[in-house]
Design a protein around this motif. Structure first.
Motif, PDB file in Angstrom:
ATOM      1  N   ASN A  25      49.288  25.884  33.675  1.00 49.01           N
ATOM      2  CA  ASN A  25      48.856  25.753  35.068  1.00 49.01           C
ATOM      3  C   ASN A  25      48.984  27.057  35.846  1.00 49.01           C
ATOM      4  N   LEU A  26      49.653  28.075  35.290  1.00 49.32           N
ATOM      5  CA  LEU A  26      49.788  29.367  35.971  1.00 49.32           C
ATOM      6  C   LEU A  26      48.885  30.445  35.387  1.00 49.32           C
ATOM      7  N   VAL A  27      48.201  30.159  34.286  1.00 53.61           N
ATOM      8  CA  VAL A  27      47.406  31.175  33.597  1.00 53.61           C
ATOM      9  C   VAL A  27      46.278  31.693  34.491  1.00 53.61           C
ATOM     10  N   GLY A  28      45.590  30.813  35.200  1.00 55.27           N
ATOM     11  CA  GLY A  28      44.490  31.237  36.064  1.00 55.27           C
ATOM     12  C   GLY A  28      44.953  32.204  37.139  1.00 55.27           C
ATOM     13  N   GLY A  29      46.070  31.910  37.767  1.00 53.27           N
ATOM     14  CA  GLY A  29      46.612  32.792  38.802  1.00 53.27           C
ATOM     15  C   GLY A  29      47.024  34.134  38.232  1.00 53.27           C
ATOM     16  N   LEU A  30      47.600  34.138  37.033  1.00 50.61           N
ATOM     17  CA  LEU A  30      47.995  35.388  36.392  1.00 50.61           C
ATOM     18  C   LEU A  30      46.766  36.234  36.082  1.00 50.61           C
ATOM     19  N   MET A  31      45.693  35.617  35.620  1.00 51.35           N
ATOM     20  CA  MET A  31      44.471  36.363  35.316  1.00 51.35           C
ATOM     21  C   MET A  31      43.900  37.000  36.571  1.00 51.35           C
ATOM     22  N   ASP A  32      43.907  36.271  37.684  1.00 47.99           N
ATOM     23  CA  ASP A  32      43.414  36.827  38.950  1.00 47.99           C
ATOM     24  C   ASP A  32      44.259  38.021  39.380  1.00 47.99           C
ATOM     25  N   PHE A  33      45.574  37.882  39.262  1.00 48.81           N
ATOM     26  CA  PHE A  33      46.493  38.948  39.650  1.00 48.81           C
ATOM     27  C   PHE A  33      46.265  40.200  38.797  1.00 48.81           C
ATOM     28  N   LEU A  34      46.181  40.012  37.481  1.00 46.49           N
ATOM     29  CA  LEU A  34      45.987  41.156  36.589  1.00 46.49           C
ATOM     30  C   LEU A  34      44.636  41.821  36.802  1.00 46.49           C
ATOM     31  N   SER A  35      43.617  41.067  37.149  1.00 48.42           N
ATOM     32  CA  SER A  35      42.299  41.641  37.455  1.00 48.42           C
ATOM     33  C   SER A  35      42.386  42.538  38.690  1.00 48.42           C
ATOM     34  N   THR A  36      43.116  42.082  39.694  1.00 51.49           N
ATOM     35  CA  THR A  36      43.289  42.879  40.904  1.00 51.49           C
ATOM     36  C   THR A  36      44.043  44.169  40.599  1.00 51.49           C
ATOM     37  N   VAL A  37      45.110  44.070  39.800  1.00 51.56           N
ATOM     38  CA  VAL A  37      45.876  45.263  39.406  1.00 51.56           C
ATOM     39  C   VAL A  37      44.976  46.236  38.658  1.00 51.56           C
ATOM     40  N   LYS A  38      44.184  45.742  37.723  1.00 54.33           N
ATOM     41  CA  LYS A  38      43.287  46.600  36.932  1.00 54.33           C
ATOM     42  C   LYS A  38      42.294  47.334  37.826  1.00 54.33           C
ATOM     43  N   GLU A  39      41.734  46.634  38.814  1.00 47.81           N
ATOM     44  CA  GLU A  39      40.790  47.249  39.744  1.00 47.81           C
ATOM     45  C   GLU A  39      41.440  48.366  40.541  1.00 47.81           C
ATOM     46  N   ARG A  40      42.655  48.138  41.025  1.00 46.31           N
ATOM     47  CA  ARG A  40      43.331  49.129  41.861  1.00 46.31           C
ATOM     48  C   ARG A  40      43.820  50.335  41.076  1.00 46.31           C
ATOM     49  N   VAL A  41      44.214  50.099  39.807  1.00 47.15           N
ATOM     50  CA  VAL A  41      44.701  51.208  38.977  1.00 47.15           C
ATOM     51  C   VAL A  41      43.527  52.052  38.473  1.00 47.15           C
ATOM     52  N   GLY A  42      42.415  51.362  38.154  1.00 48.07           N
ATOM     53  CA  GLY A  42      41.263  52.033  37.534  1.00 48.07           C
ATOM     54  C   GLY A  42      40.448  52.877  38.450  1.00 48.07           C
TER      55      GLY A  42
END
Length: 59
Positions: free
Chosen positions: A42-59
């Protein structure tokens, strides 16, 4: 009689995850030598959204 698979390993480069359908968790190994950590389904979707945001900001 059909035997169901209760675990599945997914690998992408150095990252891997083991899906445990019996306990509704995803164990993630990020490839840094540390122990894998478990995430409830039930937390996987939220983790994917969070990691996508991190990837965008780092990249």
């Amino acid at each position: 009689m059909k035997i169901e698979t209760l675990t599945e390993k997914i690998t992408n480069g150095k990252f891997s995850a083991v899906v445990d359908y019996a306990s509704d968790t995803l164990s993630v190994d990020i490839g840094d030598g540390s122990e894998p950590f478990s995430i409830p389904f039930n937390l996987v979707g939220g983790l994917m959204d969070f990691l996508s945001t991190v990837k965008e900001r780092v990249g």
